[in-house]
Design a protein around this motif. Structure first.
Motif, mmCIF file in Angstrom:
data_model
loop_
_atom_site.group_PDB
_atom_site.id
_atom_site.type_symbol
_atom_site.label_atom_id
_atom_site.label_comp_id
_atom_site.label_asym_id
_atom_site.label_seq_id
_atom_site.Cartn_x
_atom_site.Cartn_y
_atom_site.Cartn_z
ATOM 1 N N SER A 198 0.811 -1.223 0.000
ATOM 2 C CA SER A 198 0.000 0.000 0.000
ATOM 3 C C SER A 198 0.842 1.269 0.000
ATOM 4 O O SER A 198 0.299 2.373 -0.049
ATOM 5 C CB SER A 198 -0.907 0.016 1.233
ATOM 6 O OG SER A 198 -0.132 0.036 2.422
ATOM 7 N N ARG A 199 2.171 1.112 0.069
ATOM 8 C CA ARG A 199 3.095 2.243 0.145
ATOM 9 C C ARG A 199 2.888 3.070 1.409
ATOM 10 O O ARG A 199 3.327 4.214 1.495
ATOM 11 C CB ARG A 199 2.942 3.165 -1.088
ATOM 12 C CG ARG A 199 3.171 2.483 -2.420
ATOM 13 C CD ARG A 199 4.588 1.973 -2.529
ATOM 14 N NE ARG A 199 4.830 1.301 -3.807
ATOM 15 C CZ ARG A 199 5.960 0.691 -4.127
ATOM 16 N NH1 ARG A 199 6.951 0.665 -3.252
ATOM 17 N NH2 ARG A 199 6.105 0.105 -5.289
ATOM 18 N N LYS A 200 2.216 2.496 2.388
ATOM 19 C CA LYS A 200 1.979 3.205 3.641
ATOM 20 C C LYS A 200 3.178 3.007 4.565
ATOM 21 O O LYS A 200 3.769 1.932 4.615
ATOM 22 C CB LYS A 200 0.715 2.669 4.312
ATOM 23 C CG LYS A 200 0.369 3.351 5.634
ATOM 24 C CD LYS A 200 -0.893 2.771 6.248
ATOM 25 C CE LYS A 200 -2.115 3.169 5.447
ATOM 26 N NZ LYS A 200 -3.377 2.766 6.134
ATOM 27 N N VAL A 201 3.538 4.050 5.281
ATOM 28 C CA VAL A 201 4.640 3.982 6.234
ATOM 29 C C VAL A 201 4.072 4.085 7.648
ATOM 30 O O VAL A 201 3.366 5.043 7.976
ATOM 31 C CB VAL A 201 5.666 5.114 6.001
ATOM 32 C CG1 VAL A 201 6.754 5.066 7.077
ATOM 33 C CG2 VAL A 201 6.278 4.999 4.611
ATOM 34 N N LEU A 202 4.371 3.089 8.475
ATOM 35 C CA LEU A 202 3.918 3.079 9.857
ATOM 36 C C LEU A 202 5.060 3.575 10.742
ATOM 37 O O LEU A 202 6.155 3.004 10.723
ATOM 38 C CB LEU A 202 3.510 1.660 10.276
ATOM 39 C CG LEU A 202 2.466 0.963 9.397
ATOM 40 C CD1 LEU A 202 2.183 -0.442 9.917
ATOM 41 C CD2 LEU A 202 1.181 1.783 9.320
ATOM 42 N N PRO A 203 4.844 4.635 11.503
ATOM 43 C CA PRO A 203 5.923 5.199 12.323
ATOM 44 C C PRO A 203 6.233 4.325 13.539
ATOM 45 O O PRO A 203 5.413 3.495 13.948
ATOM 46 C CB PRO A 203 5.348 6.550 12.754
ATOM 47 C CG PRO A 203 3.866 6.316 12.795
ATOM 48 C CD PRO A 203 3.572 5.378 11.664
ATOM 49 N N ALA A 204 7.405 4.504 14.096
ATOM 50 C CA ALA A 204 7.754 3.803 15.330
ATOM 51 C C ALA A 204 6.862 4.304 16.460
ATOM 52 O O ALA A 204 6.375 5.434 16.444
ATOM 53 C CB ALA A 204 9.221 4.042 15.664
ATOM 54 N N GLY A 205 6.614 3.422 17.424
ATOM 55 C CA GLY A 205 5.746 3.781 18.542
ATOM 56 C C GLY A 205 4.413 3.074 18.465
ATOM 57 O O GLY A 205 4.234 2.112 17.702
ATOM 58 N N ALA A 206 3.459 3.543 19.235
ATOM 59 C CA ALA A 206 2.123 2.947 19.259
ATOM 60 C C ALA A 206 1.355 3.363 18.009
ATOM 61 O O ALA A 206 1.150 4.552 17.768
ATOM 62 C CB ALA A 206 1.373 3.386 20.508
ATOM 63 N N VAL A 207 0.950 2.378 17.211
ATOM 64 C CA VAL A 207 0.264 2.652 15.940
ATOM 65 C C VAL A 207 -1.138 2.057 15.974
ATOM 66 O O VAL A 207 -1.315 0.865 16.270
ATOM 67 C CB VAL A 207 1.042 2.053 14.749
ATOM 68 C CG1 VAL A 207 0.296 2.311 13.447
ATOM 69 C CG2 VAL A 207 2.448 2.633 14.696
ATOM 70 N N GLN A 208 -2.138 2.893 15.685
ATOM 71 C CA GLN A 208 -3.509 2.428 15.574
ATOM 72 C C GLN A 208 -3.710 1.831 14.180
ATOM 73 O O GLN A 208 -3.364 2.465 13.187
ATOM 74 C CB GLN A 208 -4.499 3.571 15.811
ATOM 75 C CG GLN A 208 -4.428 4.196 17.196
ATOM 76 C CD GLN A 208 -4.921 3.262 18.276
ATOM 77 O OE1 GLN A 208 -5.798 2.431 18.041
ATOM 78 N NE2 GLN A 208 -4.370 3.408 19.475
ATOM 79 N N MET A 209 -4.269 0.628 14.116
ATOM 80 C CA MET A 209 -4.443 -0.048 12.832
ATOM 81 C C MET A 209 -5.887 -0.491 12.650
ATOM 82 O O MET A 209 -6.478 -1.114 13.544
ATOM 83 C CB MET A 209 -3.551 -1.295 12.750
ATOM 84 C CG MET A 209 -2.070 -1.020 12.872
ATOM 85 S SD MET A 209 -1.100 -2.559 12.648
ATOM 86 C CE MET A 209 0.552 -1.961 12.990
ATOM 87 N N ASP A 210 -6.448 -0.179 11.470
ATOM 88 C CA ASP A 210 -7.726 -0.768 11.101
ATOM 89 C C ASP A 210 -7.446 -2.111 10.435
ATOM 90 O O ASP A 210 -6.296 -2.574 10.385
ATOM 91 C CB ASP A 210 -8.523 0.169 10.186
ATOM 92 C CG ASP A 210 -7.798 0.479 8.877
ATOM 93 O OD1 ASP A 210 -6.760 -0.164 8.574
ATOM 94 O OD2 ASP A 210 -8.271 1.366 8.134
#
Length: 366
Positions: free
Chosen positions: A233-245
């Motif tokens: 998806s070319r999405k970048v998830l940052p370090a730390g607590a990440v909310q995910m659907d």
């Protein structure tokens, strides 16, 4: 006076009945009682066949070969190929989370818990599929502990009538022979043979079901030690607590190309997603709705042989389980390339280290 006596007497009987019912429910669903060894179903036990290797019909082999090509599964897949000058992957024991805090392994000869196979399929709804994610959770109700063993989908196993091939081909071949039920049974038996343990329960979902499951519980929160790029998806998830659907969690659970540890990093991520989903389902705002949620997930997202009572008792167990008592490991082994009897060409495999695997199973899965 007689009327008051009658009311007191009736109230006493009602209270006694409520206490008895409460004790019955408590004793019935208390995990150590509910999952007593005498009550456990057994879906598979290790079996070994002397049946000679017979290749499946050409059409089946061709279909599987096409799917492998479409999914870039042969030895030319980036990050998983083993070229002549590429070093072997280190043994998976160096990648296990529990080695820094192994606790006290259970060395008992007989099982003190039960084993649950978690199957994630690489398809949406009615597509032909293979098992993309395989994990076996050994749950010990007495110790309130869970050990999750991740099985790389490319693990080399012996399938009766076929020979040595990838463990995720078991599901595909079972589906060809008899649809979803046969496919599930074939995957369960292959894992039971590999680990040499009985399998009592299974939980299965596909890509669509996984997304629906995560969305149904309102998404999850996963703690990332470093930034992760999801190539699909070319999405970048940052370090730390990440909310995910659901879609984000699916992309994260399937990502391996951007991870330094490749497929082993993906396995760790899958366990993190599993733990986050369980935590969310047992959160204070959702625990009261758990029976309703179980019914919805069973109908729309998940297939399992667990009853509603099993799932409620399991929820009770997880609610009281210290996160430190949930540990993970991977099947130890090394990278090899060998001819695959199904596709007639060389494929990348993860060759299990039998002695090291037996040690893990003996210590944590029995």
């Amino acid at each position: 006076m007689k009327r008051w006596r009658f009311r007191i007497y009736s109230g006493g009987i009602l209270i006694a009945l409520l206490v008895v019912c409460g004790l019955y429910v408590y004793e019935t669903y208390r995990p150590s009682n509910h999952f007593h060894p005498f009550h456990l179903p057994v879906l598979a036990v290790p079996s070994y066949s002397d049946e000679p290797a017979v290749l499946p019909p050409a059409g089946v082999a061709a279909e599987l070969s096409d799917r492998l090509t479409e999914r870039l599964e042969p030895a030319d897949e980036p990050g998983e190929a083993v070229a002549a000058n590429q070093p072997e992957q280190p043994a998976a024991k160096d990648r296990q989370e529990e080695v820094t805090d192994p606790g006290k392994p259970n060395q008992a000869e007989e099982s003190t818990g039960f084993n649950v196979l978690v199957l994630g399929l690489d398809s949406r709804e009615k597509e032909a599929s293979r098992s993309d994610a395989l994990m076996v959770a050994h749950v010990d109700p007495d110790q309130k502990s869970v050990h999750v063993l991740s099985i790389p989908r490319d693990t080399r196993v012996y399938l009766p009538g076929v020979g040595l091939t990838k463990v995720n081909h078991a599901y595909f071949l079972g589906a060809v022979k008899g649809g979803s039920e046969k496919a599930t049974g074939a995957a369960i038996q292959a894992v039971s043979n590999l680990l040499r343990i009985p399998v009592h329960y299974y939980v299965k979902t596909d890509l669509k079901g996984f997304v629906e499951l995560i969305d149904a519980i309102g998404g999850i929160e996963v703690e990332l030690s470093k930034e992760v790029q999801i190539n699909a998806s070319r999405k970048v998830l940052p370090a730390g607590a990440v909310q995910m659907d659901g879609e984000t969690a699916l992309g994260f659970a399937r990502e391996r190309y951007s991870l330094a540890d490749g497929d082993f990093g993906r396995q760790a991520g899958q366990v993190d997603v599993l733990k986050a989903a369980v935590k969310k389902m047992l959160s204070r705002e959702r625990i009261a709705k758990l029976p309703e949620l179980i019914g919805k997930l069973r109908k729309e997202a998940v297939e399992t042989n667990m009853t509603d009572g099993d799932l409620l008792s399991l929820a009770w167990l997880f609610k009281d389980t210290d996160p430190k008592n949930i540990r993970r490991s991977s099947v130890p082994g090394r990278s090899v390339t060998e001819e695959d009897p199904l596709v007639g060409s060389k494929l990348w495999y993860w060759e299990p280290d039998r002695a090291a695997l037996d040690s893990i199973v003996s210590s944590y899965m029995r």
